[in-house]
Design an enzyme around this catalytic site. Structure first.
Site, PDB file in Angstrom:
ATOM      1  N   TYR A 103       5.166  -4.548  -2.106  1.00 30.33           N
ATOM      2  CA  TYR A 103       5.207  -4.791  -0.190  1.00 30.33           C
ATOM      3  C   TYR A 103       4.123  -6.003  -0.978  1.00 30.33           C
ATOM      4  O   TYR A 103       3.809  -7.137   0.026  1.00 30.33           O
ATOM      5  CB  TYR A 103       4.182  -3.272  -0.370  1.00 30.33           C
ATOM      6  CG  TYR A 103       3.673  -3.606   1.102  1.00 30.33           C
ATOM      7  CD1 TYR A 103       5.042  -3.536   2.501  1.00 30.33           C
ATOM      8  CD2 TYR A 103       2.352  -3.374   1.858  1.00 30.33           C
ATOM      9  CE1 TYR A 103       4.061  -3.578   3.629  1.00 30.33           C
ATOM     10  CE2 TYR A 103       1.641  -3.637   2.774  1.00 30.33           C
ATOM     11  CZ  TYR A 103       2.388  -3.630   4.040  1.00 30.33           C
ATOM     12  OH  TYR A 103       2.605  -3.629   5.454  1.00 30.33           O
TER      13      TYR A 103
ATOM     14  N   SER B 113      -0.830  -8.599   6.272  1.00 32.81           N
ATOM     15  CA  SER B 113      -1.169  -7.322   5.957  1.00 32.81           C
ATOM     16  C   SER B 113      -2.828  -8.250   4.859  1.00 32.81           C
ATOM     17  O   SER B 113      -2.057  -8.982   4.512  1.00 32.81           O
ATOM     18  CB  SER B 113      -0.389  -6.495   5.838  1.00 32.81           C
ATOM     19  OG  SER B 113      -1.189  -5.550   4.930  1.00 32.81           O
TER      20      SER B 113
HETATM   21  P1  NAP Z   1       5.947   1.746  11.718  1.00 35.91           P
HETATM   22  O1  NAP Z   1       5.481   2.471  12.598  1.00 35.91           O
HETATM   23  O2  NAP Z   1       6.313   2.196  10.703  1.00 35.91           O
HETATM   24  O3  NAP Z   1       6.757   0.948  12.474  1.00 35.91           O
HETATM   25  C1  NAP Z   1       7.582   0.047  12.142  1.00 35.91           C
HETATM   26  C2  NAP Z   1       8.649  -0.757  12.852  1.00 35.91           C
HETATM   27  O4  NAP Z   1       9.246  -1.623  12.210  1.00 35.91           O
HETATM   28  C3  NAP Z   1       9.349   0.129  13.712  1.00 35.91           C
HETATM   29  O5  NAP Z   1       9.379  -0.224  14.538  1.00 35.91           O
HETATM   30  C4  NAP Z   1      10.535   0.303  12.853  1.00 35.91           C
HETATM   31  O6  NAP Z   1      12.228   0.697  13.772  1.00 35.91           O
HETATM   32  C5  NAP Z   1      10.600  -1.350  12.682  1.00 35.91           C
HETATM   33  N1  NAP Z   1      11.818  -1.966  11.789  1.00 35.91           N
HETATM   34  C6  NAP Z   1      11.676  -1.174  10.277  1.00 35.91           C
HETATM   35  N2  NAP Z   1      12.930  -1.871   9.289  1.00 35.91           N
HETATM   36  C7  NAP Z   1      13.140  -2.321  10.860  1.00 35.91           C
HETATM   37  C8  NAP Z   1      14.797  -3.202  10.623  1.00 35.91           C
HETATM   38  N3  NAP Z   1      15.486  -3.002   9.224  1.00 35.91           N
HETATM   39  N4  NAP Z   1      14.892  -3.474  11.358  1.00 35.91           N
HETATM   40  C9  NAP Z   1      14.195  -3.373  12.501  1.00 35.91           C
HETATM   41  N5  NAP Z   1      13.130  -2.714  12.454  1.00 35.91           N
HETATM   42  C10 NAP Z   1      12.830  -2.595  11.510  1.00 35.91           C
HETATM   43  O7  NAP Z   1       4.415   1.200  11.227  1.00 35.91           O
HETATM   44  P2  NAP Z   1       3.452  -0.532  11.332  1.00 35.91           P
HETATM   45  O8  NAP Z   1       1.586   0.498  10.909  1.00 35.91           O
HETATM   46  O9  NAP Z   1       3.020  -0.556  13.201  1.00 35.91           O
HETATM   47  O10 NAP Z   1       3.944  -1.638  11.205  1.00 35.91           O
HETATM   48  C11 NAP Z   1       4.411  -2.792  12.057  1.00 35.91           C
HETATM   49  C12 NAP Z   1       4.028  -3.874  10.942  1.00 35.91           C
HETATM   50  O11 NAP Z   1       3.043  -3.879  10.491  1.00 35.91           O
HETATM   51  C13 NAP Z   1       4.364  -4.370   9.374  1.00 35.91           C
HETATM   52  O12 NAP Z   1       4.740  -5.653   9.238  1.00 35.91           O
HETATM   53  C14 NAP Z   1       3.842  -3.640   8.666  1.00 35.91           C
HETATM   54  O13 NAP Z   1       4.057  -4.036   7.411  1.00 35.91           O
HETATM   55  C15 NAP Z   1       1.864  -3.739   9.387  1.00 35.91           C
HETATM   56  N6  NAP Z   1       0.797  -3.668   8.694  1.00 35.91           N
HETATM   57  C16 NAP Z   1       0.434  -1.987   9.038  1.00 35.91           C
HETATM   58  C17 NAP Z   1      -0.390  -1.705   8.427  1.00 35.91           C
HETATM   59  C18 NAP Z   1      -0.107  -0.064   8.554  1.00 35.91           C
HETATM   60  O14 NAP Z   1      -1.789   0.533   7.901  1.00 35.91           O
HETATM   61  N7  NAP Z   1       0.233   0.487   9.857  1.00 35.91           N
HETATM   62  C19 NAP Z   1      -1.475  -2.567   7.803  1.00 35.91           C
HETATM   63  C20 NAP Z   1      -1.218  -3.689   7.784  1.00 35.91           C
HETATM   64  C21 NAP Z   1       0.677  -4.575   8.182  1.00 35.91           C
HETATM   65  P3  NAP Z   1      12.827   0.916  12.795  1.00 35.91           P
HETATM   66  O15 NAP Z   1      12.839   2.235  12.079  1.00 35.91           O
HETATM   67  O16 NAP Z   1      13.493   1.872  15.051  1.00 35.91           O
HETATM   68  O17 NAP Z   1      14.304  -0.150  13.240  1.00 35.91           O
END
Ligand code: NAP
Length: 256
Positions: free
Chosen positions: A156, A143
């Site tokens: 985070y 990130s």
């Molecule tokens: P999201 O829509 O909330 O998706 C997060 C995913 O992680 C979900 O599929 C969730 O699945 C899974 N997850 C959470 N806890 C888990 C656990 N204990 N075991 C297995 N799976 C788990 O958010 P996203 O933005 O797509 O995030 C994906 C990645 O991108 C993360 O690493 C986040 O830090 C990174 N990121 C996001 C952004 C942003 O602005 N959105 C920016 C930079 C980086 P379940 O809840 O079904 O388990």
């Protein structure tokens, strides 16, 4: 000799991903779901994991909680058995909790943030490593928070700095083995991330994306596919991608 004559000029073909086998963690939502879809479209066989298994659309859909050792071991064994091996690991599962000064942090939230983003990613990597053959690629989800700190995001930020440190340390340890490694570091991407961060508060979550054209999960999936399809001699170490109106984790220009 003419100037530049010794420089190889031919463009080496991109990698064809057809038939490759991938594990994508956190494939039930957002970036993980978009990545799993993009990989499947590129001909990759995908085993997706998440706690909400009913939301997985992947060819192989298995329950996974990356914070639980047993769950990870069960997931990896079943995925490898059904895939018949492993070529790609996308360590995507992750989350933030809260957007308040660190004084308001709790033991429970800290354990979850580090447990998913750091310990979960490290554990999944360790469990998957023995299954790579002569073509491997690990993509870790970083990130912009893992590059420059912003206020109200201490755990985070720390977790994503750890992810980037681990990625580079792993790159050192895997050097000489046929496994490439990339960290993809996105900025503001519209997913369920903010809904999770604000513990279901829809108004607070929506405000994060208001007045700015954020990235879409598909934009990040495209970056991942780019890294994976580079010619085999190329290792894309990191991709940093932000919305046009975002300069850093905290500095975003919004429409009035
Ligand atoms: P999201 O829509 O909330 O998706 C997060 C995913 O992680 C979900 O599929 C969730 O699945 C899974 N997850 C959470 N806890 C888990 C656990 N204990 N075991 C297995 N799976 C788990 O958010 P996203 O933005 O797509 O995030 C994906 C990645 O991108 C993360 O690493 C986040 O830090 C990174 N990121 C996001 C952004 C942003 O602005 N959105 C920016 C930079 C980086 P379940 O809840 O079904 O388990």
């Amino acid at each position: 000799m003419a100037r530049g004559a010794s420089i190889k000029s031919e463009v080496v073909a991109a990698q064809d991903l057809t038939g490759k086998r991938a594990i994508v963690t956190g494939a039930s939502s957002g970036i993980g779901r978009a990545t799993a879809r993009a990989l499947a479209e590129a001909g990759v066989r995908v085993a997706g994991g998440a706690r909400r298994v009913e939301r997985l659309e992947t060819e192989i859909a298995l329950e996974l909680d990356v914070t639980e050792q047993d769950s990870c071991a069960r997931f990896v064994a079943a995925a490898i058995e059904q895939l018949g091996g492993l070529d790609i690991l996308v360590n995507n599962a992750g989350l933030a909790l809260g957007r308040a000064p660190f004084d308001e942090s709790s033991e429970e939230d800290e354990a979850t943030v580090f447990g998913v983003n750091v310990a979960g990613l490290v554990r999944m990597t360790r469990l998957c490593l023995p299954h790579f053959g002569d073509w491997g690629h690990i993509v870790n989800m970083g990130s912009v928070a893992g590059r420059v700190a912003y206020e109200g995001g201490a755990t985070y930020v720390a977790a994503k700095f750890a992810e980037r440190g681990f990625t580079y340390a792993l790159r050192e340890d895997l050097l000489g083995r046929p496994i490439r490694i990339t960290t993809v570091d996105p900025g503001l991407t519209e997913t369920e991330f903010s809904l999770v961060r604000f513990k279901g508060d829809e108004e607070k979550a929506a405000a994060v994306y208001r007045g700015v054209d954020p990235l879409h999960p598909e934009d990040i999936a495209e970056c991942i596919v780019f890294a994976l399809t580079r010619p085999w001699h190329v290792n894309v170490d990191e991709i940093v991608v932000k919305a046009r109106n975002q300069a850093s984790g905290a500095r975003i220009i919004r429409d009035q």
